[in-house]
Design an enzyme around this catalytic site. Structure first.
Site, PDB file in Angstrom:
ATOM      1  N   ASP A 137     -17.723 -21.379  -1.955  1.00  0.00           N
ATOM      2  CA  ASP A 137     -16.414 -21.659  -2.560  1.00  0.00           C
ATOM      3  C   ASP A 137     -15.460 -20.643  -1.928  1.00  0.00           C
ATOM      4  O   ASP A 137     -15.751 -20.153  -0.832  1.00  0.00           O
ATOM      5  CB  ASP A 137     -16.485 -21.543  -4.089  1.00  0.00           C
ATOM      6  CG  ASP A 137     -15.239 -22.104  -4.761  1.00  0.00           C
ATOM      7  OD1 ASP A 137     -15.068 -23.330  -4.784  1.00  0.00           O
ATOM      8  OD2 ASP A 137     -14.403 -21.311  -5.243  1.00  0.00           O
ATOM      9  N   VAL A 153     -22.429 -19.539 -14.326  1.00  0.00           N
ATOM     10  CA  VAL A 153     -22.293 -20.353 -15.532  1.00  0.00           C
ATOM     11  C   VAL A 153     -22.905 -21.719 -15.260  1.00  0.00           C
ATOM     12  O   VAL A 153     -22.544 -22.386 -14.286  1.00  0.00           O
ATOM     13  CB  VAL A 153     -20.803 -20.515 -15.933  1.00  0.00           C
ATOM     14  CG1 VAL A 153     -20.661 -21.473 -17.100  1.00  0.00           C
ATOM     15  CG2 VAL A 153     -20.184 -19.170 -16.265  1.00  0.00           C
ATOM     16  N   ALA A 156     -22.273 -26.320 -12.321  1.00  0.00           N
ATOM     17  CA  ALA A 156     -22.406 -24.865 -12.455  1.00  0.00           C
ATOM     18  C   ALA A 156     -21.352 -24.209 -11.566  1.00  0.00           C
ATOM     19  O   ALA A 156     -20.699 -24.881 -10.765  1.00  0.00           O
ATOM     20  CB  ALA A 156     -23.790 -24.418 -12.007  1.00  0.00           C
ATOM     21  N   LYS A 157     -21.166 -22.930 -11.712  1.00  0.00           N
ATOM     22  CA  LYS A 157     -20.301 -22.169 -10.802  1.00  0.00           C
ATOM     23  C   LYS A 157     -20.669 -20.707 -10.889  1.00  0.00           C
ATOM     24  O   LYS A 157     -21.167 -20.249 -11.920  1.00  0.00           O
ATOM     25  CB  LYS A 157     -18.824 -22.340 -11.202  1.00  0.00           C
ATOM     26  CG  LYS A 157     -17.877 -22.140 -10.050  1.00  0.00           C
ATOM     27  CD  LYS A 157     -17.834 -23.356  -9.152  1.00  0.00           C
ATOM     28  CE  LYS A 157     -16.900 -23.175  -7.985  1.00  0.00           C
ATOM     29  NZ  LYS A 157     -16.716 -24.451  -7.261  1.00  0.00           N
ATOM     30  N   GLY A 158     -20.444 -19.990  -9.793  1.00  0.00           N
ATOM     31  CA  GLY A 158     -20.723 -18.555  -9.781  1.00  0.00           C
ATOM     32  C   GLY A 158     -19.524 -17.802  -9.267  1.00  0.00           C
ATOM     33  O   GLY A 158     -18.645 -18.371  -8.610  1.00  0.00           O
TER      34      GLY A 158
END
Ligand code: NAD
Length: 435
Positions: free
Chosen positions: A164, A78, A123-125
Protein backbone atom coordinates in the site's frame (compact mmCIF):
# COMPACT_ATOMS: atom_id res chain seq x y z
CA UNK A 1 23.95 9.39 26.19
CA UNK A 2 21.39 10.80 28.65
CA UNK A 3 17.87 9.81 27.64
CA UNK A 4 15.53 12.75 27.16
CA UNK A 5 12.12 12.71 28.82
CA UNK A 6 10.37 13.31 25.47
CA UNK A 7 12.00 10.13 24.20
CA UNK A 8 10.34 8.20 27.02
CA UNK A 9 7.02 9.84 26.25
CA UNK A 10 7.17 8.84 22.59
CA UNK A 11 7.86 5.20 23.45
CA UNK A 12 4.66 4.70 25.44
CA UNK A 13 1.67 3.29 23.60
CA UNK A 14 -1.37 5.56 23.70
CA UNK A 15 -4.69 4.66 22.14
CA UNK A 16 -5.44 7.56 19.79
CA UNK A 17 -8.73 9.02 20.95
CA UNK A 18 -11.35 8.43 18.25
CA UNK A 19 -12.14 11.49 16.20
CA UNK A 20 -15.84 11.69 15.56
CA UNK A 21 -15.72 14.15 12.68
CA UNK A 22 -16.21 13.60 8.96
CA UNK A 23 -12.45 13.41 8.40
CA UNK A 24 -12.14 10.22 10.43
CA UNK A 25 -11.98 7.41 7.83
CA UNK A 26 -13.58 4.81 10.11
CA UNK A 27 -16.50 7.15 10.87
CA UNK A 28 -16.80 7.78 7.11
CA UNK A 29 -17.03 4.02 6.52
CA UNK A 30 -19.64 3.60 9.30
CA UNK A 31 -21.82 6.42 7.93
CA UNK A 32 -22.05 4.73 4.51
CA UNK A 33 -22.50 1.32 6.15
CA UNK A 34 -25.48 2.74 8.11
CA UNK A 35 -27.25 3.93 4.98
CA UNK A 36 -26.70 0.63 3.15
CA UNK A 37 -27.75 -1.41 6.21
CA UNK A 38 -31.06 0.46 6.38
CA UNK A 39 -31.73 -0.21 2.69
CA UNK A 40 -30.95 -3.89 3.24
CA UNK A 41 -33.00 -3.92 6.47
CA UNK A 42 -30.00 -5.65 8.02
CA UNK A 43 -30.76 -7.50 11.25
CA UNK A 44 -29.41 -5.60 14.31
CA UNK A 45 -27.11 -8.45 15.35
CA UNK A 46 -25.70 -8.75 11.84
CA UNK A 47 -25.15 -4.99 11.84
CA UNK A 48 -23.07 -5.18 15.01
CA UNK A 49 -21.17 -8.23 13.76
CA UNK A 50 -20.29 -6.76 10.37
CA UNK A 51 -19.52 -3.12 11.15
CA UNK A 52 -16.64 -3.81 13.55
CA UNK A 53 -13.27 -5.48 12.94
CA UNK A 54 -13.05 -9.09 14.01
CA UNK A 55 -9.45 -8.80 15.33
CA UNK A 56 -7.04 -5.93 16.01
CA UNK A 57 -3.33 -6.54 16.55
CA UNK A 58 -1.07 -3.77 17.86
CA UNK A 59 2.59 -4.63 18.09
CA UNK A 60 5.74 -2.87 19.29
CA UNK A 61 8.61 -3.15 16.79
CA UNK A 62 12.15 -2.60 18.05
CA UNK A 63 14.63 -1.72 15.29
CA UNK A 64 18.38 -1.30 15.63
CA UNK A 65 18.96 1.85 13.60
CA UNK A 66 22.16 2.40 11.58
CA UNK A 67 23.48 4.56 14.42
CA UNK A 68 23.29 1.56 16.78
CA UNK A 69 20.41 3.08 18.77
CA UNK A 70 17.25 1.00 19.31
CA UNK A 71 14.11 2.76 18.10
CA UNK A 72 10.57 1.60 18.81
CA UNK A 73 7.85 1.69 16.13
CA UNK A 74 4.19 0.84 16.42
CA UNK A 75 2.59 -1.60 13.98
CA UNK A 76 -1.02 -2.56 13.37
CA UNK A 77 -2.82 -5.38 11.60
CA UNK A 78 -6.59 -5.23 11.57
CA UNK A 79 -8.63 -8.19 10.33
CA UNK A 80 -12.05 -6.83 9.57
CA UNK A 81 -13.60 -10.04 8.25
CA UNK A 82 -12.68 -13.53 7.10
CA UNK A 83 -16.23 -14.66 6.36
CA UNK A 84 -15.71 -14.98 2.58
CA UNK A 85 -12.17 -16.36 2.80
CA UNK A 86 -8.67 -15.57 4.10
CA UNK A 87 -8.33 -11.87 4.87
CA UNK A 88 -6.48 -9.69 2.37
CA UNK A 89 -5.09 -6.19 2.52
CA UNK A 90 -2.07 -3.98 2.11
CA UNK A 91 0.44 -2.64 4.60
CA UNK A 92 1.00 1.10 4.81
CA UNK A 93 4.16 2.77 6.16
CA UNK A 94 3.52 6.40 7.16
CA UNK A 95 4.31 8.75 10.04
CA UNK A 96 0.66 9.63 10.56
CA UNK A 97 -0.93 6.18 10.15
CA UNK A 98 -3.38 5.50 13.00
CA UNK A 99 -5.62 2.73 14.18
CA UNK A 100 -8.93 4.23 12.96
CA UNK A 101 -7.44 4.66 9.48
CA UNK A 102 -6.31 1.01 9.41
CA UNK A 103 -9.74 -0.12 10.72
CA UNK A 104 -11.47 1.79 7.90
CA UNK A 105 -9.10 0.47 5.24
CA UNK A 106 -9.63 -3.10 6.50
CA UNK A 107 -13.42 -2.75 6.30
CA UNK A 108 -13.21 -1.27 2.80
CA UNK A 109 -11.20 -4.34 1.77
CA UNK A 110 -14.05 -6.58 2.97
CA UNK A 111 -16.67 -4.74 0.89
CA UNK A 112 -14.29 -4.38 -2.08
CA UNK A 113 -13.55 -8.12 -2.30
CA UNK A 114 -17.28 -8.86 -2.09
CA UNK A 115 -18.11 -6.28 -4.80
CA UNK A 116 -15.64 -7.78 -7.31
CA UNK A 117 -16.44 -11.37 -6.33
CA UNK A 118 -13.00 -12.23 -4.99
CA UNK A 119 -13.12 -14.96 -2.30
CA UNK A 120 -11.25 -13.00 0.38
CA UNK A 121 -12.11 -11.16 3.55
CA UNK A 122 -10.70 -7.75 4.43
CA UNK A 123 -7.64 -6.68 6.41
CA UNK A 124 -5.09 -3.87 6.51
CA UNK A 125 -1.77 -3.19 8.19
CA UNK A 126 0.23 -0.14 9.05
CA UNK A 127 3.46 0.88 10.69
CA UNK A 128 3.95 4.29 12.19
CA UNK A 129 7.28 5.29 10.63
CA UNK A 130 8.73 7.71 8.12
CA UNK A 131 10.23 5.51 5.38
CA UNK A 132 11.77 8.56 3.65
CA UNK A 133 14.03 9.08 6.65
CA UNK A 134 15.04 5.41 6.92
CA UNK A 135 17.86 3.55 5.17
CA UNK A 136 17.13 0.35 3.21
CA UNK A 137 18.74 -1.66 6.02
CA UNK A 138 16.50 -0.02 8.67
CA UNK A 139 13.41 -0.64 6.52
CA UNK A 140 14.38 -4.28 6.08
CA UNK A 141 14.85 -4.81 9.84
CA UNK A 142 11.54 -3.04 10.56
CA UNK A 143 9.71 -5.18 7.99
CA UNK A 144 11.21 -8.45 9.21
CA UNK A 145 10.42 -7.74 12.87
CA UNK A 146 6.84 -6.60 12.06
CA UNK A 147 6.39 -9.87 10.13
CA UNK A 148 7.94 -11.99 12.89
CA UNK A 149 5.67 -10.36 15.50
CA UNK A 150 2.61 -11.21 13.38
CA UNK A 151 3.80 -14.61 12.15
CA UNK A 152 0.75 -16.43 13.56
CA UNK A 153 -1.61 -13.90 11.96
CA UNK A 154 -0.25 -14.09 8.41
CA UNK A 155 -0.45 -17.14 6.13
CA UNK A 156 -1.71 -18.05 2.65
CA UNK A 157 -4.85 -19.57 4.18
CA UNK A 158 -5.23 -16.96 6.93
CA UNK A 159 -4.21 -13.40 6.13
CA UNK A 160 -2.32 -12.21 3.04
CA UNK A 161 -0.60 -8.80 2.98
CA UNK A 162 0.16 -6.68 -0.10
CA UNK A 163 1.75 -3.27 -0.77
CA UNK A 164 0.00 0.00 0.00
CA UNK A 165 1.31 3.55 0.44
CA UNK A 166 5.13 3.57 0.83
CA UNK A 167 5.49 -0.21 0.66
CA UNK A 168 6.57 -2.02 -2.48
CA UNK A 169 7.72 -5.29 -4.09
CA UNK A 170 10.96 -5.32 -2.09
CA UNK A 171 9.09 -5.06 1.21
CA UNK A 172 6.82 -7.94 0.12
CA UNK A 173 9.97 -9.98 -0.70
CA UNK A 174 11.28 -9.44 2.87
CA UNK A 175 7.91 -10.50 4.32
CA UNK A 176 7.91 -13.61 2.11
CA UNK A 177 11.45 -14.48 3.22
CA UNK A 178 10.81 -13.91 6.95
CA UNK A 179 7.63 -15.97 6.84
CA UNK A 180 9.33 -18.73 4.81
CA UNK A 181 12.35 -18.90 7.17
CA UNK A 182 9.97 -19.47 10.09
CA UNK A 183 7.81 -21.97 8.17
CA UNK A 184 10.97 -23.83 7.01
CA UNK A 185 9.72 -23.86 3.41
CA UNK A 186 9.29 -21.24 0.71
CA UNK A 187 5.74 -19.93 0.92
CA UNK A 188 5.27 -17.42 -1.87
CA UNK A 189 1.45 -17.24 -1.57
CA UNK A 190 1.81 -15.45 1.81
CA UNK A 191 2.02 -12.03 0.12
CA UNK A 192 0.94 -10.53 -3.19
CA UNK A 193 2.45 -7.63 -5.10
CA UNK A 194 5.89 -9.28 -4.84
CA UNK A 195 8.59 -9.38 -7.54
CA UNK A 196 7.73 -11.60 -10.54
CA UNK A 197 10.93 -13.59 -9.87
CA UNK A 198 9.45 -14.68 -6.51
CA UNK A 199 6.02 -15.65 -7.81
CA UNK A 200 4.53 -12.22 -8.48
CA UNK A 201 1.96 -11.85 -11.24
CA UNK A 202 2.46 -10.06 -14.51
CA UNK A 203 0.14 -7.05 -14.57
CA UNK A 204 -0.14 -6.69 -10.76
CA UNK A 205 1.80 -3.42 -10.59
CA UNK A 206 -0.51 -1.79 -13.14
CA UNK A 207 -3.70 -3.55 -12.00
CA UNK A 208 -5.21 -0.84 -9.79
CA UNK A 209 -4.67 1.91 -12.37
CA UNK A 210 -5.95 -0.41 -15.12
CA UNK A 211 -9.11 -1.12 -13.14
CA UNK A 212 -9.63 2.63 -12.60
CA UNK A 213 -9.37 3.11 -16.37
CA UNK A 214 -11.82 0.27 -17.11
CA UNK A 215 -14.58 1.55 -14.82
CA UNK A 216 -14.00 5.17 -15.88
CA UNK A 217 -14.51 4.27 -19.54
CA UNK A 218 -17.61 2.22 -18.59
CA UNK A 219 -19.04 5.20 -16.66
CA UNK A 220 -18.23 7.60 -19.52
CA UNK A 221 -20.10 5.30 -21.85
CA UNK A 222 -23.13 5.37 -19.51
CA UNK A 223 -23.34 9.17 -19.54
CA UNK A 224 -22.43 9.59 -23.21
CA UNK A 225 -18.90 11.01 -22.85
CA UNK A 226 -16.48 10.04 -25.62
CA UNK A 227 -12.86 9.56 -24.46
CA UNK A 228 -11.57 11.55 -27.43
CA UNK A 229 -13.65 14.57 -26.34
CA UNK A 230 -12.87 14.29 -22.63
CA UNK A 231 -10.40 15.88 -20.26
CA UNK A 232 -8.97 14.30 -17.12
CA UNK A 233 -7.19 15.47 -13.95
CA UNK A 234 -5.39 13.00 -11.68
CA UNK A 235 -4.37 13.70 -8.09
CA UNK A 236 -1.38 11.54 -7.06
CA UNK A 237 1.25 10.20 -9.45
CA UNK A 238 2.28 6.99 -7.70
CA UNK A 239 1.40 3.41 -8.52
CA UNK A 240 -2.32 4.06 -9.01
CA UNK A 241 -2.39 7.64 -10.36
CA UNK A 242 0.44 7.38 -12.90
CA UNK A 243 -0.90 4.16 -14.44
CA UNK A 244 -4.50 5.44 -14.51
CA UNK A 245 -3.31 8.67 -16.20
CA UNK A 246 -1.27 6.73 -18.75
CA UNK A 247 -4.03 4.24 -19.61
CA UNK A 248 -6.73 6.93 -19.84
CA UNK A 249 -4.47 8.90 -22.21
CA UNK A 250 -4.03 5.71 -24.28
CA UNK A 251 -7.83 5.48 -24.50
CA UNK A 252 -7.80 8.91 -26.15
CA UNK A 253 -8.58 11.15 -23.14
CA UNK A 254 -6.66 14.41 -22.74
CA UNK A 255 -4.97 14.33 -19.33
CA UNK A 256 -4.54 18.03 -18.56
CA UNK A 257 -3.35 17.88 -14.94
CA UNK A 258 -1.59 15.53 -12.56
CA UNK A 259 -0.15 16.13 -9.12
CA UNK A 260 2.05 14.58 -6.49
CA UNK A 261 3.31 15.58 -3.08
CA UNK A 262 5.37 18.40 -4.69
CA UNK A 263 2.33 20.13 -6.28
CA UNK A 264 0.23 19.99 -9.43
CA UNK A 265 1.24 20.24 -13.10
CA UNK A 266 -1.16 21.56 -15.77
CA UNK A 267 -1.12 21.74 -19.56
CA UNK A 268 -4.37 22.58 -21.37
CA UNK A 269 -3.12 20.80 -24.52
CA UNK A 270 -2.58 17.56 -22.60
CA UNK A 271 0.41 16.30 -20.62
CA UNK A 272 2.95 13.82 -21.96
CA UNK A 273 2.31 11.13 -19.33
CA UNK A 274 5.02 8.62 -20.41
CA UNK A 275 7.57 11.48 -20.28
CA UNK A 276 6.37 12.36 -16.77
CA UNK A 277 6.62 8.71 -15.68
CA UNK A 278 10.19 8.57 -16.98
CA UNK A 279 11.03 11.87 -15.29
CA UNK A 280 9.66 10.56 -12.01
CA UNK A 281 11.53 7.25 -12.26
CA UNK A 282 14.81 8.95 -13.20
CA UNK A 283 14.61 11.52 -10.39
CA UNK A 284 13.68 11.15 -6.77
CA UNK A 285 10.28 9.58 -7.47
CA UNK A 286 8.55 12.97 -7.74
CA UNK A 287 7.68 15.43 -10.50
CA UNK A 288 9.58 18.31 -8.87
CA UNK A 289 11.19 20.40 -11.62
CA UNK A 290 9.17 18.93 -14.53
CA UNK A 291 9.19 21.58 -17.26
CA UNK A 292 6.46 21.12 -19.91
CA UNK A 293 3.63 22.16 -17.61
CA UNK A 294 2.35 25.08 -15.62
CA UNK A 295 2.52 24.77 -11.83
CA UNK A 296 -0.82 24.97 -10.03
CA UNK A 297 -1.79 23.94 -6.51
CA UNK A 298 -3.28 20.61 -5.55
CA UNK A 299 -6.47 22.41 -4.49
CA UNK A 300 -6.73 24.04 -7.92
CA UNK A 301 -6.34 20.64 -9.60
CA UNK A 302 -9.36 19.25 -7.76
CA UNK A 303 -11.64 22.04 -8.95
CA UNK A 304 -10.45 22.24 -12.59
CA UNK A 305 -13.10 22.30 -15.31
CA UNK A 306 -12.48 18.72 -16.49
CA UNK A 307 -14.79 15.82 -17.35
CA UNK A 308 -13.11 13.24 -15.15
CA UNK A 309 -11.31 13.66 -11.83
CA UNK A 310 -9.24 10.76 -10.44
CA UNK A 311 -8.22 11.29 -6.81
CA UNK A 312 -5.40 8.72 -6.41
CA UNK A 313 -3.35 10.01 -3.48
CA UNK A 314 -4.91 9.73 -0.02
CA UNK A 315 -8.01 10.05 2.16
CA UNK A 316 -10.17 13.12 2.82
CA UNK A 317 -9.30 15.19 -0.26
CA UNK A 318 -12.86 16.02 -1.37
CA UNK A 319 -14.75 17.39 1.61
CA UNK A 320 -17.66 19.71 2.46
CA UNK A 321 -15.16 22.55 2.02
CA UNK A 322 -14.39 22.04 -1.69
CA UNK A 323 -17.11 19.67 -3.03
CA UNK A 324 -19.36 22.47 -4.30
CA UNK A 325 -16.50 23.76 -6.48
CA UNK A 326 -15.85 20.44 -8.20
CA UNK A 327 -16.78 20.62 -11.87
CA UNK A 328 -15.95 17.07 -13.01
CA UNK A 329 -18.85 14.97 -14.31
CA UNK A 330 -17.21 11.75 -13.12
CA UNK A 331 -15.01 11.12 -10.09
CA UNK A 332 -13.17 7.78 -10.19
CA UNK A 333 -11.76 7.10 -6.73
CA UNK A 334 -8.33 5.55 -7.25
CA UNK A 335 -7.41 6.25 -3.61
CA UNK A 336 -9.19 4.75 -0.63
CA UNK A 337 -11.55 7.16 1.10
CA UNK A 338 -10.73 10.36 -0.85
CA UNK A 339 -14.30 11.68 -0.44
CA UNK A 340 -15.94 12.37 2.92
CA UNK A 341 -19.66 11.64 3.58
CA UNK A 342 -20.35 15.40 3.78
CA UNK A 343 -18.99 15.81 0.26
CA UNK A 344 -21.01 12.84 -1.06
CA UNK A 345 -24.28 14.71 -0.59
CA UNK A 346 -23.07 17.84 -2.39
CA UNK A 347 -21.64 15.83 -5.31
CA UNK A 348 -24.86 13.82 -5.66
CA UNK A 349 -26.97 17.00 -5.69
CA UNK A 350 -24.70 18.46 -8.38
CA UNK A 351 -25.15 15.36 -10.56
CA UNK A 352 -21.53 14.21 -10.33
CA UNK A 353 -21.20 10.46 -10.89
CA UNK A 354 -18.80 9.12 -8.24
CA UNK A 355 -17.31 5.67 -8.90
CA UNK A 356 -16.56 4.69 -5.31
CA UNK A 357 -13.19 3.43 -4.08
CA UNK A 358 -14.53 -0.04 -3.21
CA UNK A 359 -15.29 -0.49 -6.90
CA UNK A 360 -12.90 1.86 -8.74
CA UNK A 361 -9.65 0.69 -7.14
CA UNK A 362 -10.58 -3.00 -6.81
CA UNK A 363 -8.34 -3.96 -9.75
CA UNK A 364 -5.40 -4.29 -7.36
CA UNK A 365 -7.00 -6.90 -5.13
CA UNK A 366 -8.43 -8.70 -8.15
CA UNK A 367 -4.97 -9.28 -9.63
CA UNK A 368 -3.65 -10.05 -6.13
CA UNK A 369 -6.22 -12.84 -6.13
CA UNK A 370 -4.90 -14.00 -9.53
CA UNK A 371 -1.36 -13.91 -8.09
CA UNK A 372 -2.39 -16.04 -5.09
CA UNK A 373 -4.14 -18.54 -7.39
CA UNK A 374 -1.06 -18.76 -9.64
CA UNK A 375 1.28 -19.24 -6.64
CA UNK A 376 -0.87 -22.03 -5.25
CA UNK A 377 -1.08 -23.77 -8.62
CA UNK A 378 2.57 -23.15 -9.44
CA UNK A 379 1.38 -22.23 -12.92
CA UNK A 380 1.76 -18.69 -14.25
CA UNK A 381 -0.38 -16.80 -16.74
CA UNK A 382 0.62 -14.33 -19.43
CA UNK A 383 0.09 -10.61 -18.83
CA UNK A 384 -2.50 -10.61 -21.59
CA UNK A 385 -4.54 -13.30 -19.82
CA UNK A 386 -4.29 -11.40 -16.51
CA UNK A 387 -5.47 -8.16 -18.13
CA UNK A 388 -8.35 -9.81 -19.98
CA UNK A 389 -9.62 -11.51 -16.82
CA UNK A 390 -9.21 -8.28 -14.86
CA UNK A 391 -11.17 -6.30 -17.45
CA UNK A 392 -13.94 -8.91 -17.38
CA UNK A 393 -14.24 -8.84 -13.59
CA UNK A 394 -14.13 -5.04 -13.36
CA UNK A 395 -16.81 -4.70 -16.07
CA UNK A 396 -19.02 -7.26 -14.32
CA UNK A 397 -18.59 -5.47 -10.97
CA UNK A 398 -19.35 -2.07 -12.53
CA UNK A 399 -22.54 -3.43 -14.10
CA UNK A 400 -23.67 -5.06 -10.81
CA UNK A 401 -23.07 -1.85 -8.85
CA UNK A 402 -24.80 0.24 -11.51
CA UNK A 403 -27.75 -2.12 -11.44
CA UNK A 404 -27.96 -2.08 -7.60
CA UNK A 405 -27.78 1.73 -7.61
CA UNK A 406 -30.42 2.11 -10.33
CA UNK A 407 -32.87 -0.36 -8.78
CA UNK A 408 -32.71 1.29 -5.32
CA UNK A 409 -32.36 4.83 -6.78
CA UNK A 410 -29.16 5.43 -4.80
CA UNK A 411 -25.63 6.56 -5.57
CA UNK A 412 -23.03 4.15 -6.96
CA UNK A 413 -21.26 4.36 -3.59
CA UNK A 414 -24.25 3.19 -1.59
CA UNK A 415 -25.04 0.69 -4.37
CA UNK A 416 -21.55 -0.81 -3.92
CA UNK A 417 -21.96 -0.96 -0.12
CA UNK A 418 -25.39 -2.60 -0.51
CA UNK A 419 -23.93 -5.22 -2.84
CA UNK A 420 -20.85 -5.91 -0.69
CA UNK A 421 -22.63 -6.01 2.67
CA UNK A 422 -25.43 -8.17 1.28
CA UNK A 423 -22.94 -10.76 0.01
CA UNK A 424 -21.03 -10.95 3.29
CA UNK A 425 -24.26 -11.02 5.34
CA UNK A 426 -25.64 -13.83 3.17
CA UNK A 427 -22.43 -15.85 3.65
CA UNK A 428 -22.59 -15.23 7.40
CA UNK A 429 -26.19 -16.43 7.52
CA UNK A 430 -25.22 -19.63 5.67
CA UNK A 431 -22.22 -20.27 7.94
CA UNK A 432 -24.13 -19.44 11.15
CA UNK A 433 -22.60 -18.36 14.44
CA UNK A 434 -20.09 -20.79 15.92
CA UNK A 435 -20.91 -21.31 19.55
P1 NAD B 1 1.99 5.66 -3.91
O1 NAD B 1 2.74 5.87 -2.66
O2 NAD B 1 2.59 4.87 -5.03
O3 NAD B 1 1.55 7.08 -4.55
C1 NAD B 1 0.92 8.09 -3.86
C2 NAD B 1 1.03 9.37 -4.69
O4 NAD B 1 0.29 10.42 -4.08
C3 NAD B 1 2.46 9.89 -4.82
O5 NAD B 1 2.65 10.41 -6.13
C4 NAD B 1 2.50 11.04 -3.81
O6 NAD B 1 3.49 12.02 -4.13
C5 NAD B 1 1.10 11.58 -3.98
N1 NAD B 1 0.62 12.41 -2.89
C6 NAD B 1 0.78 12.24 -1.57
N2 NAD B 1 0.19 13.24 -0.90
C7 NAD B 1 -0.36 14.05 -1.83
C8 NAD B 1 -1.11 15.24 -1.78
N3 NAD B 1 -1.40 15.82 -0.61
N4 NAD B 1 -1.52 15.78 -2.95
C9 NAD B 1 -1.22 15.21 -4.13
N5 NAD B 1 -0.52 14.09 -4.24
C10 NAD B 1 -0.08 13.52 -3.10
O7 NAD B 1 0.60 5.04 -3.46
P2 NAD B 1 -0.44 4.21 -4.34
O8 NAD B 1 -0.14 2.76 -4.19
O9 NAD B 1 -0.54 4.82 -5.69
O10 NAD B 1 -1.78 4.47 -3.49
C11 NAD B 1 -2.53 5.66 -3.65
C12 NAD B 1 -3.90 5.45 -3.07
O11 NAD B 1 -4.52 4.34 -3.75
C13 NAD B 1 -3.95 5.09 -1.58
O12 NAD B 1 -5.14 5.62 -1.03
C14 NAD B 1 -4.03 3.57 -1.59
O13 NAD B 1 -4.61 3.05 -0.41
C15 NAD B 1 -4.93 3.37 -2.80
N6 NAD B 1 -4.85 2.03 -3.39
C16 NAD B 1 -3.68 1.54 -3.86
C17 NAD B 1 -3.66 0.28 -4.45
C18 NAD B 1 -2.41 -0.31 -5.05
O14 NAD B 1 -2.50 -1.38 -5.65
N7 NAD B 1 -1.28 0.37 -4.97
C19 NAD B 1 -4.84 -0.49 -4.51
C20 NAD B 1 -6.03 0.06 -4.03
C21 NAD B 1 -6.02 1.33 -3.48
Amino acid sequence: MTPQIDVYKKSVYREPSPLLDEDNPFEAMVQRFDVAARILELDEGFYEYLVAPSRIHITAIPVVMDSGRIKMFEGYRVIHSDILGPSKGGIRYAPDVHLDEVKALAAWMTWKCAVVNVPFGGAKGGVNCNPREMSPGELERLTRRYTANLIDVFGPDRDIPAPDMNTNEQIMAWILDTYSMNAKRTENAVVTGKPIMLGGSPGRREATGRGVMTVTIAAMDRIGLRPADSTVAVQGFGNVGSVAADLLARQGCRVVAVSDVTGAYYNAKGLDIPAMQQYCAAGGGTLEGFKDAQRITNDELLTLDVDVLVPAAKEDQITKRNAANIKAKIIAEGANGPTTPGADEILNENGCLVIPDILANAGGVTVSYFEWVQDRQGYFWTEDRVNRRLDRMMHAAFESVYEAASSHKISLRIGAYVLGIDKVATALKLRGIYA
